[in-house]
Write a protein that holds these residues in place. Structure first.
Motif, PDB file in Angstrom:
ATOM      1  N   LEU A  23       0.829  -1.205   0.000  1.00 15.37           N
ATOM      2  CA  LEU A  23       0.000   0.000   0.000  1.00 15.37           C
ATOM      3  C   LEU A  23       0.865   1.257   0.000  1.00 15.37           C
ATOM      4  CD1 LEU A  23      -2.955   0.925   0.041  1.00 15.37           C
ATOM      5  CD2 LEU A  23      -2.848   0.890   2.540  1.00 15.37           C
ATOM      6  N   ALA A  24       1.923   1.253   0.803  1.00 15.03           N
ATOM      7  CA  ALA A  24       2.826   2.403   0.844  1.00 15.03           C
ATOM      8  C   ALA A  24       3.561   2.567  -0.483  1.00 15.03           C
ATOM      9  CB  ALA A  24       3.830   2.242   1.987  1.00 15.03           C
ATOM     10  N   TYR A  25       3.963   1.449  -1.067  1.00  9.75           N
ATOM     11  CA  TYR A  25       4.670   1.482  -2.352  1.00  9.75           C
ATOM     12  C   TYR A  25       3.755   2.031  -3.447  1.00  9.75           C
ATOM     13  CZ  TYR A  25       7.875  -0.288  -5.984  1.00  9.75           C
ATOM     14  OH  TYR A  25       8.748  -0.398  -7.028  1.00  9.75           O
ATOM     15  N   PHE A  26       2.512   1.560  -3.489  1.00 10.08           N
ATOM     16  CA  PHE A  26       1.525   2.007  -4.477  1.00 10.08           C
ATOM     17  C   PHE A  26       1.247   3.501  -4.362  1.00 10.08           C
ATOM     18  CE2 PHE A  26      -3.307   2.387  -4.792  1.00 10.08           C
ATOM     19  CZ  PHE A  26      -3.289   2.799  -6.115  1.00 10.08           C
ATOM     20  N   THR A  27       1.163   4.008  -3.143  1.00  6.29           N
ATOM     21  CA  THR A  27       0.826   5.425  -2.949  1.00  6.29           C
ATOM     22  C   THR A  27       2.068   6.317  -2.838  1.00  6.29           C
ATOM     23  OG1 THR A  27       0.653   5.070  -0.544  1.00  6.29           O
ATOM     24  CG2 THR A  27      -1.378   4.896  -1.831  1.00  6.29           C
ATOM     25  N   SER A  28       3.252   5.761  -3.077  1.00  7.14           N
ATOM     26  CA  SER A  28       4.486   6.548  -2.941  1.00  7.14           C
ATOM     27  C   SER A  28       4.525   7.797  -3.831  1.00  7.14           C
ATOM     28  CB  SER A  28       5.713   5.672  -3.206  1.00  7.14           C
ATOM     29  OG  SER A  28       5.708   5.174  -4.538  1.00  7.14           O
ATOM     30  N   PRO A  29       3.875   7.822  -5.015  1.00  7.68           N
ATOM     31  CA  PRO A  29       3.894   9.066  -5.804  1.00  7.68           C
ATOM     32  C   PRO A  29       3.343  10.273  -5.053  1.00  7.68           C
ATOM     33  CG  PRO A  29       3.199   7.250  -7.192  1.00  7.68           C
ATOM     34  CD  PRO A  29       3.255   6.718  -5.790  1.00  7.68           C
ATOM     35  N   TYR A  30       2.459  10.047  -4.087  1.00  7.41           N
ATOM     36  CA  TYR A  30       1.923  11.154  -3.299  1.00  7.41           C
ATOM     37  C   TYR A  30       2.997  11.769  -2.397  1.00  7.41           C
ATOM     38  CZ  TYR A  30      -2.822   9.848  -4.685  1.00  7.41           C
ATOM     39  OH  TYR A  30      -3.949   9.580  -5.405  1.00  7.41           O
ATOM     40  N   PHE A  31       4.082  11.051  -2.173  1.00  2.45           N
ATOM     41  CA  PHE A  31       5.143  11.508  -1.274  1.00  2.45           C
ATOM     42  C   PHE A  31       6.475  11.658  -2.011  1.00  2.45           C
ATOM     43  CE2 PHE A  31       1.984   9.012   0.961  1.00  2.45           C
ATOM     44  CZ  PHE A  31       1.611   9.860   1.990  1.00  2.45           C
ATOM     45  N   TRP A  32       6.396  11.659  -3.325  1.00  6.10           N
ATOM     46  CA  TRP A  32       7.604  11.674  -4.153  1.00  6.10           C
ATOM     47  C   TRP A  32       8.279  13.039  -4.086  1.00  6.10           C
ATOM     48  CZ3 TRP A  32       9.163   7.164  -6.066  1.00  6.10           C
ATOM     49  CH2 TRP A  32      10.227   7.152  -6.959  1.00  6.10           C
ATOM     50  N   PRO A  33       9.622  13.073  -4.008  1.00  4.65           N
ATOM     51  CA  PRO A  33      10.325  14.365  -3.999  1.00  4.65           C
ATOM     52  C   PRO A  33      10.132  15.079  -5.342  1.00  4.65           C
ATOM     53  CG  PRO A  33      11.880  12.534  -4.169  1.00  4.65           C
ATOM     54  CD  PRO A  33      10.546  11.930  -3.881  1.00  4.65           C
ATOM     55  N   ARG A  34       9.843  16.365  -5.297  1.00  4.22           N
ATOM     56  CA  ARG A  34       9.518  17.110  -6.504  1.00  4.22           C
ATOM     57  C   ARG A  34      10.692  17.213  -7.479  1.00  4.22           C
ATOM     58  NH1 ARG A  34       5.117  20.517  -7.180  1.00  4.22           N
ATOM     59  NH2 ARG A  34       3.560  20.431  -5.530  1.00  4.22           N
ATOM     60  N   ASN A  35      11.892  17.093  -6.986  1.00  2.00           N
ATOM     61  CA  ASN A  35      13.052  17.258  -7.865  1.00  2.00           C
ATOM     62  C   ASN A  35      13.490  15.963  -8.530  1.00  2.00           C
ATOM     63  OD1 ASN A  35      13.857  16.163  -5.394  1.00  2.00           O
ATOM     64  ND2 ASN A  35      15.928  16.977  -5.573  1.00  2.00           N
ATOM     65  N   VAL A  36      12.696  14.895  -8.383  1.00  2.00           N
ATOM     66  CA  VAL A  36      13.052  13.600  -8.971  1.00  2.00           C
ATOM     67  C   VAL A  36      11.911  13.119  -9.850  1.00  2.00           C
ATOM     68  CG1 VAL A  36      13.688  11.201  -8.518  1.00  2.00           C
ATOM     69  CG2 VAL A  36      14.470  13.014  -6.973  1.00  2.00           C
ATOM     70  N   GLN A  37      12.245  12.795 -11.105  1.00  2.00           N
ATOM     71  CA  GLN A  37      11.227  12.257 -12.007  1.00  2.00           C
ATOM     72  C   GLN A  37      10.846  10.862 -11.548  1.00  2.00           C
ATOM     73  OE1 GLN A  37      12.238  11.311 -16.189  1.00  2.00           O
ATOM     74  NE2 GLN A  37      10.772  12.882 -16.753  1.00  2.00           N
ATOM     75  N   PHE A  38       9.559  10.528 -11.649  1.00  2.00           N
ATOM     76  CA  PHE A  38       9.095   9.261 -11.092  1.00  2.00           C
ATOM     77  C   PHE A  38       9.664   8.079 -11.876  1.00  2.00           C
ATOM     78  CE2 PHE A  38       6.206   5.735 -10.271  1.00  2.00           C
ATOM     79  CZ  PHE A  38       6.172   5.771  -8.890  1.00  2.00           C
ATOM     80  N   LEU A  39      10.674   7.422 -11.296  1.00  2.00           N
ATOM     81  CA  LEU A  39      11.320   6.248 -11.864  1.00  2.00           C
ATOM     82  C   LEU A  39      11.700   6.440 -13.327  1.00  2.00           C
ATOM     83  CD1 LEU A  39       9.429   3.247 -10.254  1.00  2.00           C
ATOM     84  CD2 LEU A  39      11.512   4.384  -9.536  1.00  2.00           C
ATOM     85  N   GLY A  40      12.025   7.688 -13.687  1.00  2.00           N
ATOM     86  CA  GLY A  40      12.497   7.939 -15.037  1.00  2.00           C
ATOM     87  C   GLY A  40      11.416   7.955 -16.087  1.00  2.00           C
ATOM     88  N   ARG A  41      10.151   7.800 -15.677  1.00  2.00           N
ATOM     89  CA  ARG A  41       9.070   7.790 -16.656  1.00  2.00           C
ATOM     90  C   ARG A  41       7.910   8.606 -16.092  1.00  2.00           C
ATOM     91  NH1 ARG A  41       9.308   2.564 -14.439  1.00  2.00           N
ATOM     92  NH2 ARG A  41      10.533   1.648 -16.086  1.00  2.00           N
TER      93      ARG A  41
END
Length: 606
Positions: free
Chosen positions: A252-270
């Motif tokens: 559940l935490a892994y699935f919702t991790s985009p909500y807590f993603w650092p703004r200066n990092v592209q999400f897994l390169g895609r």
């Protein structure tokens, strides 16, 4: 086919194998594989995937997907594709959406490594987590479907699936920290203090209840999902390499991790690094958790949420470090693996920040409501409830007496003075036009709760300028009206100075099927001639009704019968508009009217 071309490439040099040997093996071991005489085996490699190389196979009309181990030196315990095959067999036989597994080959002589084959599932795969290619409404529905599917996975009994020995069971969280710490240390290309500090924090803060035994995916994210071509429905969950028996909160935490993603990092390169809260239609984090809880029948453990979020970013950083290490060794399956080295440190630092935050988010206490209100929605709903209690409900008797007194009088279409006073009071308190997000700033979910509250009194919606049919008419004008139409009609409607009606239903045909409609709309120079008869026209009897939205047919012999309908604005004072009578429902007066539109005369085109 265009999507397949975009998702695949010719087999890359370092992953090539003897395709003729594979063809011979499958012809011998897979029933029906060689049922296309003369058809050659076509093999292409998927661009995505940074772990186990994946290939698209086609033989005649038959399509398959092959997953294999990478070649070369591998980290201990990694790339166990036999486990992927085992779990997919168990889930497929129990109705969970995974591709049908077809065979497993442990003979390395065939293509150089072990592999397994599964059916190809045709659908949509999204690479950008913000889903820019879909509408806001579908974006929300797709994420709801993801949450529901994850809850379904976690609801399985591992003994029923015959997977009780699939993982080590109790102590999952402790093992995860230890495993990913070792994986990172083996693959590290430089010292990153944040990774060491995060590992130490995780080891000290393993949840006291580390005894959960649930089947978990381990890499549950949107680009490991195949959606139906047209529906917001999950039809296959892919990439089960990291699946095991463990704690569902980690998924559940892994699935919702985009909500807590650092703004200066592209999400897994895609995809973009735009915050989810900035994306229109993206469900609130709390909504997804509540949907998951409701479907799973359990509530999330608030005390351990920091741990699982921190573990997620520690794990992601470790995965990306491993991908970079394989890139340096020359056996990474991804085309863009080199970019991930720079993401390890900021992800570790983000995990450390989340670990040490006093409160990351207010989690739902129980699997109660399916949807939650925004902070503003909660505040406005409370204001509406107070207004209802203090002003509207105490006025019900006065309003009822007015309408009872004037039931058979033209004054029944007027408004009692108390309603006008209440409208001014509501407007002064900012409780006005709550139905329109562009004006109120409320979400549709917010307004649903507010509408439920105002529905407790028959005249309450009008007090807030949220009454039908004006709400729908204002939405149409807001979305499709010209600037001139908005100024002339929408602005006074939003101010409550005028009201409107909607004319669709006709007396002589079944108008629920609009192809039966007889009211015609014909262009005449810069005007239109509208000719027809309507009834059950909501709002037409109101003295303050100044504009009608009329549905009619603009017949065109070359168009489909389903594409001949238009809606036109008709001012109520247009020559030829005639209101015949008020209609009754079960003997009671109603707001619906019968309109003789035997000749809607020329209406100026606008």
């Amino acid at each position: 086919m265009a999507a397949l071309e975009a998702d695949t490439s010719a087999v890359r040099d370092k992953h090539k194998f003897d395709e003729s040997k594979l063809d011979d093996y499958l012809s011998l071991h897979l029933p029906g594989f060689s049922s296309s005489p003369g058809a050659a085996l076509s093999v292409r490699q998927y661009r995505s995937g940074q772990s186990n190389p994946t290939f698209f196979l086609q033989k005649g009309e038959k399509k398959f997907v092959l997953r294999k181990k990478p070649h070369g030196l591998l980290l201990p315990g990694a790339h166990r594709i036999e486990r992927e095959y085992e779990v997919q067999k168990a889930l497929f036989s129990n109705g969970f959406p995974v591709p049908r597994p077809l065979l497993y080959c442990n003979d390395k002589a065939v293509i150089g490594t072990e592999f397994y084959l599964m059916e190809h599932v045709q659908g949509r795969i999204f690479r950008d987590v913000t889903l820019p290619e879909v509408t806001p409404a579908e974006r929300s529905a797709l994420y709801v479907a993801l949450s529901e599917t994850l809850a379904q996975l976690h609801s399985f009994n591992i003994h029923t699936l015959n997977l009780s020995g699939y993982g080590k069971g109790k102590g999952y969280c402790q093992r995860q920290v230890t495993t990913w710490k070792k994986q990172y240390e083996r693959a590290a290309h430089k010292d990153i203090p944040a990774m060491n500090q995060l590992a130490d924090w995780l080891i000290r803060n393993v949840p006291s209840n580390d005894n959960e035994e649930t089947l978990i995916h381990g890499d549950y994210r949107i680009d490991n999902i195949i959606f139906h071509q047209t529906e917001a429905r999950v039809i296959a969950v892919l990439d089960w390499e990291l699946s095991t028996i463990g704690h569902p909160m980690s998924d559940l935490a892994y699935f919702t991790s985009p909500y807590f993603w650092p703004r200066n990092v592209q999400f897994l390169g895609r995809g973009s690094n735009k915050s989810f809260t900035d994306v229109e239609g993206m469900p609130a984090f709390e909504d997804l958790l509540n949907i998951y809880n409701r479907c799973h029948g359990a509530s999330s453990q608030k005390d351990d949420w920091n741990f699982f979020l921190a573990l997620t970013f520690f794990k992601l950083a470790g995965i990306l470090q491993g991908i970079h290490a394989r890139f340096l060794l020359g056996n990474s399956s991804g085309e863009n693996a080199s970019i991930f080295a720079d993401m390890v440190q900021p992800l570790a630092e983000n995990g450390l920040r989340l670990a040490k935050r006093e409160k990351t988010v207010e989690l739902p206490n129980s699997p109660g409501e399916l949807f939650l209100l925004s902070a503003k929605g909660q505040r406005v709903l409370q204001q509406v409830k107070q207004f209802m209690q203090q002003h509207i409900l105490p006025s019900q008797q006065e309003v009822l007496e007015y309408y009872t007194k004037h039931e058979n009088s033209p004054l029944r279409w007027s408004k009692p003075l108390v309603i006008e006073k209440l409208k001014e009071l509501a407007k002064a308190e900012g409780l006005w036009n709550l139905f329109l997000p562009a004006v109120s700033g409320l979400t549709q979910t917010d307004y649903a709760f507010i509408a439920e509250e105002t529905g407790k009194c028959f005249f309450a919606p009008e007090v807030f300028n949220c009454q039908a049919p004006d709400t729908g008419n204002m939405e149409v004008l807001h979305m499709y009206g010209t600037e001139e139409q908005k100024k002339q009609w929408l602005e006074p409607l939003l101010e409550g100075k005028i009201q409107s009606c909607f004319c669709m239903t006709e007396p002589d045909v079944a108008s629920s099927d609009a192809t039966n409609m007889e009211c015609s709309i014909k262009r005449d120079g810069d005007s239109y001639i509208v000719n027809g008869k309507k009834w059950w026209s909501s709002g037409a009897g109101n003295f303050n009704c100044k504009i009608a939205i009329v549905m009619g047919k603009t017949e065109n012999a070359s168009s489909s019968r389903y594409k001949q309908h238009s809606m036109i604005l008709v001012p109520m004072d247009t020559k030829g508009v005639e209101i015949i009578r008020a209609l009754k429902v079960f003997g009671y007066e109603d707001t619906h009217m019968e309109d003789t539109l035997s000749a809607f005369q020329k209406c100026k085109s606008s």
